[in-house]
Design an enzyme around this catalytic site. Structure first.
Site, PDB file in Angstrom:
ATOM      1  NE  ARG A   1      -3.146   0.074   2.693  1.00 14.52           N
ATOM      2  CZ  ARG A   1      -4.255  -0.788   2.769  1.00 14.52           C
ATOM      3  NH1 ARG A   1      -5.598  -0.126   2.305  1.00 14.52           N
ATOM      4  NH2 ARG A   1      -4.192  -2.146   3.267  1.00 14.52           N
TER       5      ARG A   1
ATOM      6  CB  CYS B   1     -27.894  -4.265 -10.312  1.00 12.33           C
ATOM      7  SG  CYS B   1     -28.649  -3.373 -11.480  1.00 12.33           S
TER       8      CYS B   1
ATOM      9  CE1 TYR C   1      -3.553  -5.789  -1.037  1.00  9.49           C
ATOM     10  CE2 TYR C   1      -3.329  -3.600   0.461  1.00  9.49           C
ATOM     11  CZ  TYR C   1      -2.791  -4.185   0.006  1.00  9.49           C
ATOM     12  OH  TYR C   1      -1.354  -5.168   0.483  1.00  9.49           O
TER      13      TYR C   1
HETATM   14  C1  PLP Z   1      -0.818  -8.157   1.782  1.00 11.44           C
HETATM   15  C2  PLP Z   1       0.902  -8.339   2.357  1.00 11.44           C
HETATM   16  C3  PLP Z   1       1.764  -7.593   2.334  1.00 11.44           C
HETATM   17  C4  PLP Z   1       1.506  -5.748   1.162  1.00 11.44           C
HETATM   18  O1  PLP Z   1       0.283  -5.328   2.598  1.00 11.44           O
HETATM   19  P1  PLP Z   1       1.296  -3.515   2.771  1.00 11.44           P
HETATM   20  O2  PLP Z   1      -0.111  -3.175   3.879  1.00 11.44           O
HETATM   21  O3  PLP Z   1       0.247  -3.511   1.420  1.00 11.44           O
HETATM   22  O4  PLP Z   1       1.714  -3.357   2.874  1.00 11.44           O
HETATM   23  C5  PLP Z   1       3.431  -8.102   2.520  1.00 11.44           C
HETATM   24  N1  PLP Z   1       3.186  -8.745   2.704  1.00 11.44           N
HETATM   25  C6  PLP Z   1       2.443  -9.497   2.993  1.00 11.44           C
HETATM   26  C7  PLP Z   1       2.633 -11.140   3.938  1.00 11.44           C
HETATM   27  C8  PLP Z   1       1.493  -9.819   2.762  1.00 11.44           C
HETATM   28  O5  PLP Z   1       0.144 -10.391   2.385  1.00 11.44           O
END
Ligand code: PLP
Length: 420
Positions: free
Chosen positions: A282, A348, A376
């Site tokens: 993120r 819908c 996401y």
């Molecule tokens: C989803 C995930 C991330 C990334 O998480 P963010 O909150 O998007 O930084 C990193 N490592 C693992 C194992 C994940 O499942």
């Protein structure tokens, strides 16, 4: 002047929104709507913030592909020297297609199939982050069939105290991820005896949208204790993977700068020789992207007004799924009175909303930008209501790169057929 938008490269010039040097209006004219738009400069500066904070240490930043897996986005990070955190064989294929280095790939996820393991071993990935005892045995078997040794880390669950950190969701005993901290030692012993595995590291990932470094530092402390205990047993690890999870500003959150988030973690590992890995998703892409959409209809009502737009929950699921907040701004300032609108899509479902109760001065046909949609967003999109997925664009200076074409309707049912 402080940046008014969460996206660092977005600004208003003469009342029109520009991402880098491109008017959003021009992207809509060229590529249509809805369209996801990402800023290469914003992607780059987010990645470089990690590199700067880790300068002078043995460290690897593995971008978490599930946040945004577009090949254009992956290629930007690959060129910056990133590693990648994947959760499926499909994501591995994307990383390789985008020019990513398999030797910098870590493979997370609780349900890796034999075929996925095989592909990843053959590609020569950096490490499997193993999440259960059964996975350890299966990986040993698959690696043996290929005559290879698979590098592993155990993803441990540091069970950081939820009372002190109530928002942590994946680092607790009670969830499906990782192995219980108290079981890790015995599992490492087992792994070190399996002939087709090479014990390489330890991994943890405690949650997402974290706004405080304290729980991660607490987890890191626990992980370090395990590393030392293993070393005393003759099991030396070469890397420590602290996962992702740093949060971003969607509304009025105040996340720490990357350097401030990492500082307490780096302090825990000061003077250590192991390589440190991070898996940010993120925080690398969220605020580098927005969703551009056009108002189809304004529908005033006694109770509330609706702005019905051409993007919907199939394009951006986070509001419907998590009640997530995304800022919504008009792409061009208009001289009409502002009104409060529910921003909804054409699907819908009453749950098909993108934003509640937003003040906007807009007319039919105007463009809106839904901000902080780079993470996401597209990766969680669907074809619900037989809606083709949005196009995706990367802006680079004054250039527009179409990095994913809008899906056509016939492509949506190309794999189907009526009964003969
Ligand atoms: C989803 C995930 C991330 C990334 O998480 P963010 O909150 O998007 O930084 C990193 N490592 C693992 C194992 C994940 O499942």
């Amino acid at each position: 002047m402080s940046q008014p938008y969460p996206t660092p490269t977005l600004r208003a010039i003469d009342g029109a929104l520009m991402l880098e040097n491109v008017a959003l209006q021009e992207i809509a004219a060229r590529c249509g709507t809805p369209t996801y738009v990402y800023s290469r400069a914003a992607l780059t500066s987010a990645f470089e913030a990690y590199q700067r904070a880790l300068a002078g240490r043995r460290a690897l930043v593995c971008y978490a592909v599930k946040a945004n897996s577009n090949l254009g986005v992956l290629s930007v990070f690959a060129r910056l020297g990133a590693g990648f955190d994947i959760v499926s064989g499909g994501e591995l294929a994307r990383v390789l297609a985008a020019g990513g280095d398999a030797g910098k790939v870590v493979f997370s996820g609780v349900g890796k199939s034999r075929a996925e393991m095989r592909r990843a071993i053959e590609a020569g990935i950096r490490c499997f982050n193993v999440e259960s005892a059964a996975e350890l045995e299966r990986l040993d078997e698959v690696a043996g069939q290929l005559g290879r040794k698979a590098p592993i880390a155990l993803r441990v669950n540091p069970d950081v105290d939820p009372k002190t950190h109530p928002y942590i969701s994946t680092g607790l005993k009670s969830n499906k991820f990782g192995v219980a901290f108290d079981d890790a030692f015995a599992l490492y012993r087992r792994a070190s005896q399996l002939p087709n595995l090479r014990v390489s590291g330890v991994a943890c990932h405690i949650g997402s949208q974290l706004l405080d470094p304290a729980p991660m530092a607490e987890a890191a402390q626990k992980v370090l204790g395990l590393v030392d205990k293993l070393a005393a047993e003759g099991i030396a690890l070469d890397h420590i993977d602290l996962g992702g999870g740093l949060g971003i500003r969607y509304r009025d959150e105040n996340p720490p700068a990357v350097a401030d988030y990492l500082a307490p973690l780096l302090a825990v590992f000061a003077g250590r020789r192991e390589e440190l890995c991070f898996e940010p998703g993120r925080s690398l892409v969220g605020n580098a992207g927005l969703l551009l959409t056009r108002i189809e209809y304004l529908k005033p009502g006694a109770d509330r007004n609706f702005a019905i737009v051409d993007a919907a929950m199939n394009d951006l699921a986070r509001p419907a799924l998590y009640d997530a907040y995304h800022e919504v701004v008009a792409v061009r300032a208009r001289d009409v009175p502002a009104r409060r609108y529910e921003i909804v899509g054409p699907i819908c479902e009453s749950g098909d909303f993108l934003a509640h109760d937003r003040s906007l001065a807009v007319a039919d046909g105007d463009l809106l930008a839904i901000l902080s949609a780079g993470a996401y967003g597209m990766t969680m999109s669907s074809n619900y209501n037989t809606r083709g997925r949005a196009a995706e664009v990367i802006v680079d200076g004054d250039r527009i790169h179409l990095v994913r074409e809008r899906e056509t309707v016939d492509s949506l049912y190309a794999l189907e057929k009526p009964l003969a």
